[in-house]
Design a protein around this motif. Structure first.
Motif, PDB file in Angstrom:
ATOM      1  N   ILE A 120       0.850  -1.191   0.000  1.00 46.79           N
ATOM      2  CA  ILE A 120       0.000   0.000   0.000  1.00 46.79           C
ATOM      3  C   ILE A 120       0.890   1.247   0.000  1.00 46.79           C
ATOM      4  CG2 ILE A 120      -1.773   1.310   1.225  1.00 46.79           C
ATOM      5  CD1 ILE A 120      -2.789  -1.407   2.309  1.00 46.79           C
ATOM      6  N   ALA A 121       0.885   1.934  -1.133  1.00 48.28           N
ATOM      7  CA  ALA A 121       1.676   3.149  -1.302  1.00 48.28           C
ATOM      8  C   ALA A 121       0.728   4.322  -1.522  1.00 48.28           C
ATOM      9  CB  ALA A 121       2.632   2.994  -2.480  1.00 48.28           C
ATOM     10  N   LEU A 122       0.966   5.399  -0.810  1.00 48.06           N
ATOM     11  CA  LEU A 122       0.082   6.566  -0.882  1.00 48.06           C
ATOM     12  C   LEU A 122       0.873   7.830  -1.163  1.00 48.06           C
ATOM     13  CD1 LEU A 122      -2.072   5.861   2.309  1.00 48.06           C
ATOM     14  CD2 LEU A 122      -2.590   5.210  -0.057  1.00 48.06           C
ATOM     15  N   ASP A 123       0.221   8.767  -1.857  1.00 52.86           N
ATOM     16  CA  ASP A 123       0.816  10.083  -2.022  1.00 52.86           C
ATOM     17  C   ASP A 123       0.205  11.025  -0.976  1.00 52.86           C
ATOM     18  OD1 ASP A 123      -1.678  11.012  -2.995  1.00 52.86           O
ATOM     19  OD2 ASP A 123      -1.043  10.922  -5.080  1.00 52.86           O
ATOM     20  N   LYS A 124       0.657  12.252  -0.942  1.00 53.76           N
ATOM     21  CA  LYS A 124       0.200  13.197   0.080  1.00 53.76           C
ATOM     22  C   LYS A 124      -1.302  13.445   0.010  1.00 53.76           C
ATOM     23  CE  LYS A 124       4.587  15.490   0.745  1.00 53.76           C
ATOM     24  NZ  LYS A 124       5.338  16.727   0.742  1.00 53.76           N
ATOM     25  N   GLN A 125      -1.828  13.554  -1.195  1.00 59.79           N
ATOM     26  CA  GLN A 125      -3.267  13.796  -1.371  1.00 59.79           C
ATOM     27  C   GLN A 125      -4.077  12.610  -0.824  1.00 59.79           C
ATOM     28  OE1 GLN A 125      -4.481  14.279  -5.465  1.00 59.79           O
ATOM     29  NE2 GLN A 125      -6.383  15.279  -4.904  1.00 59.79           N
ATOM     30  N   GLU A 126      -3.611  11.398  -1.063  1.00 55.22           N
ATOM     31  CA  GLU A 126      -4.314  10.211  -0.566  1.00 55.22           C
ATOM     32  C   GLU A 126      -4.233  10.112   0.956  1.00 55.22           C
ATOM     33  OE1 GLU A 126      -3.674   7.388  -4.489  1.00 55.22           O
ATOM     34  OE2 GLU A 126      -2.022   7.643  -3.060  1.00 55.22           O
ATOM     35  N   ILE A 127      -3.087  10.456   1.524  1.00 55.46           N
ATOM     36  CA  ILE A 127      -2.940  10.465   2.987  1.00 55.46           C
ATOM     37  C   ILE A 127      -3.942  11.442   3.598  1.00 55.46           C
ATOM     38  CG2 ILE A 127      -1.395  11.142   4.886  1.00 55.46           C
ATOM     39  CD1 ILE A 127       0.918   9.949   3.091  1.00 55.46           C
ATOM     40  N   GLU A 128      -4.042  12.622   3.007  1.00 53.62           N
ATOM     41  CA  GLU A 128      -5.006  13.611   3.502  1.00 53.62           C
ATOM     42  C   GLU A 128      -6.446  13.116   3.334  1.00 53.62           C
ATOM     43  OE1 GLU A 128      -4.504  16.220   5.432  1.00 53.62           O
ATOM     44  OE2 GLU A 128      -2.411  15.615   5.350  1.00 53.62           O
ATOM     45  N   ALA A 129      -6.717  12.391   2.253  1.00 54.52           N
ATOM     46  CA  ALA A 129      -8.063  11.841   2.042  1.00 54.52           C
ATOM     47  C   ALA A 129      -8.408  10.841   3.141  1.00 54.52           C
ATOM     48  CB  ALA A 129      -8.153  11.187   0.660  1.00 54.52           C
ATOM     49  N   TYR A 130      -7.460   9.978   3.483  1.00 57.40           N
ATOM     50  CA  TYR A 130      -7.709   9.035   4.582  1.00 57.40           C
ATOM     51  C   TYR A 130      -7.952   9.774   5.892  1.00 57.40           C
ATOM     52  CZ  TYR A 130      -6.900   4.823   1.892  1.00 57.40           C
ATOM     53  OH  TYR A 130      -7.026   3.799   0.993  1.00 57.40           O
ATOM     54  N   ARG A 131      -7.230  10.833   6.111  1.00 55.25           N
ATOM     55  CA  ARG A 131      -7.436  11.622   7.331  1.00 55.25           C
ATOM     56  C   ARG A 131      -8.852  12.210   7.374  1.00 55.25           C
ATOM     57  NH1 ARG A 131      -1.338  14.035   7.073  1.00 55.25           N
ATOM     58  NH2 ARG A 131      -0.401  12.383   8.344  1.00 55.25           N
ATOM     59  N   GLU A 132      -9.322  12.703   6.235  1.00 53.65           N
ATOM     60  CA  GLU A 132     -10.679  13.267   6.168  1.00 53.65           C
ATOM     61  C   GLU A 132     -11.735  12.185   6.411  1.00 53.65           C
ATOM     62  OE1 GLU A 132     -11.837  16.477   5.838  1.00 53.65           O
ATOM     63  OE2 GLU A 132      -9.727  16.912   6.239  1.00 53.65           O
ATOM     64  N   ILE A 133     -11.542  11.033   5.820  1.00 55.63           N
ATOM     65  CA  ILE A 133     -12.492   9.927   6.001  1.00 55.63           C
ATOM     66  C   ILE A 133     -12.518   9.499   7.465  1.00 55.63           C
ATOM     67  CG2 ILE A 133     -12.908   7.485   5.412  1.00 55.63           C
ATOM     68  CD1 ILE A 133     -11.776   8.274   2.561  1.00 55.63           C
ATOM     69  N   HIS A 134     -11.358   9.402   8.066  1.00 52.50           N
ATOM     70  CA  HIS A 134     -11.272   9.043   9.493  1.00 52.50           C
ATOM     71  C   HIS A 134     -11.966  10.108  10.358  1.00 52.50           C
ATOM     72  CE1 HIS A 134      -9.698   7.249  13.127  1.00 52.50           C
ATOM     73  NE2 HIS A 134      -9.235   8.437  13.478  1.00 52.50           N
ATOM     74  N   LYS A 135     -11.736  11.382  10.031  1.00 48.79           N
ATOM     75  CA  LYS A 135     -12.373  12.468  10.787  1.00 48.79           C
ATOM     76  C   LYS A 135     -13.897  12.407  10.688  1.00 48.79           C
ATOM     77  CE  LYS A 135     -10.395  16.302   9.441  1.00 48.79           C
ATOM     78  NZ  LYS A 135      -9.854  17.652   9.273  1.00 48.79           N
ATOM     79  N   ALA A 136     -14.405  11.853   9.593  1.00 43.38           N
ATOM     80  CA  ALA A 136     -15.858  11.737   9.401  1.00 43.38           C
ATOM     81  C   ALA A 136     -16.457  10.595  10.228  1.00 43.38           C
ATOM     82  CB  ALA A 136     -16.173  11.532   7.916  1.00 43.38           C
ATOM     83  N   GLY A 137     -15.594   9.880  10.959  1.00 46.78           N
ATOM     84  CA  GLY A 137     -16.099   8.831  11.839  1.00 46.78           C
ATOM     85  C   GLY A 137     -16.034   7.421  11.269  1.00 46.78           C
ATOM     86  N   ILE A 138     -15.351   7.260  10.154  1.00 48.84           N
ATOM     87  CA  ILE A 138     -15.225   5.936   9.545  1.00 48.84           C
ATOM     88  C   ILE A 138     -13.914   5.306   9.987  1.00 48.84           C
ATOM     89  CG2 ILE A 138     -15.037   4.657   7.375  1.00 48.84           C
ATOM     90  CD1 ILE A 138     -16.802   6.876   6.106  1.00 48.84           C
ATOM     91  N   LYS A 139     -14.010   4.139  10.593  1.00 50.66           N
ATOM     92  CA  LYS A 139     -12.825   3.391  11.006  1.00 50.66           C
ATOM     93  C   LYS A 139     -12.188   2.803   9.744  1.00 50.66           C
ATOM     94  CE  LYS A 139     -11.555  -0.637  13.736  1.00 50.66           C
ATOM     95  NZ  LYS A 139     -12.081  -1.727  14.582  1.00 50.66           N
TER      96      LYS A 139
END
Length: 162
Positions: A120-139
């Motif tokens: 699993i390789a991520l770029d900065k935009q994808e890392i930020e996307a995961y952070r947003e999804i997590h902040k929305a309450g999704i584990k």
């Protein structure tokens, strides 16, 4: 109802068919991705790869905004696959009330990505996307196949820079 959600850049492949579908039997698979929705050849390949009793639908983001709530309200069981975390992020306002957890499968190495866990390789935009999804309450959990140990995003994110 949506019984399983996965982010996987290979979409439907052996791990999906052998491992995940046996753990989460479903009536249909919803693939969400703008580019794949335009590619009828790939859509037919995905449809042909699954058992005949499972229907495969490929939706662009705009269509997914209405189809995801319909799938969630249905008595049928649906497995949702986003080709990328960015596609998931684009429907976050729709999907967040419907699910509380998502699995992450392979994300291929590309220029400007960093491997955060094996395969699993991520770029900065994808890392930020995961952070947003997590902040929305999704584990969020990273797990290529069900027999592997889960790696939780909230634990992993502490060690990621960028």
């Amino acid at each position: 109802m949506i019984i399983f959600t996965r982010i996987d850049d290979r979409v439907i492949h052996g791990q999906t068919l052998v491992c995940w579908l046996s753990d989460y039997p479903c009536d249909g698979i919803l693939i969400i991705d703008d580019e794949l929705a335009k590619n009828s050849v790939m859509a037919e390949i995905y449809k042909g790869a699954v058992p005949a009793n499972i229907r495969v639908h490929v939706f662009d983001i705009a269509t997914a905004r209405t189809k995801l709530p319909e799938a969630h309200a249905s008595a049928k069981k649906y497995f949702v696959i986003f080709k990328s975390v960015l596609s998931c992020l684009k429907v976050l306002d729709v999907i967040a009330p419907l699910i509380n957890v998502t699995n992450v499968g392979p994300a291929s190495k590309r220029p400007d990505t960093k491997e955060i866990v094996p395969t699993i390789a991520l770029d900065k935009q994808e890392i930020e996307a995961y952070r947003e999804i997590h902040k929305a309450g999704i584990k969020i959990f990273f797990q290529i196949i069900p027999t592997q140990k889960k790696v939780l995003w909230n634990e992993l994110d502490k060690s990621i820079t960028g």
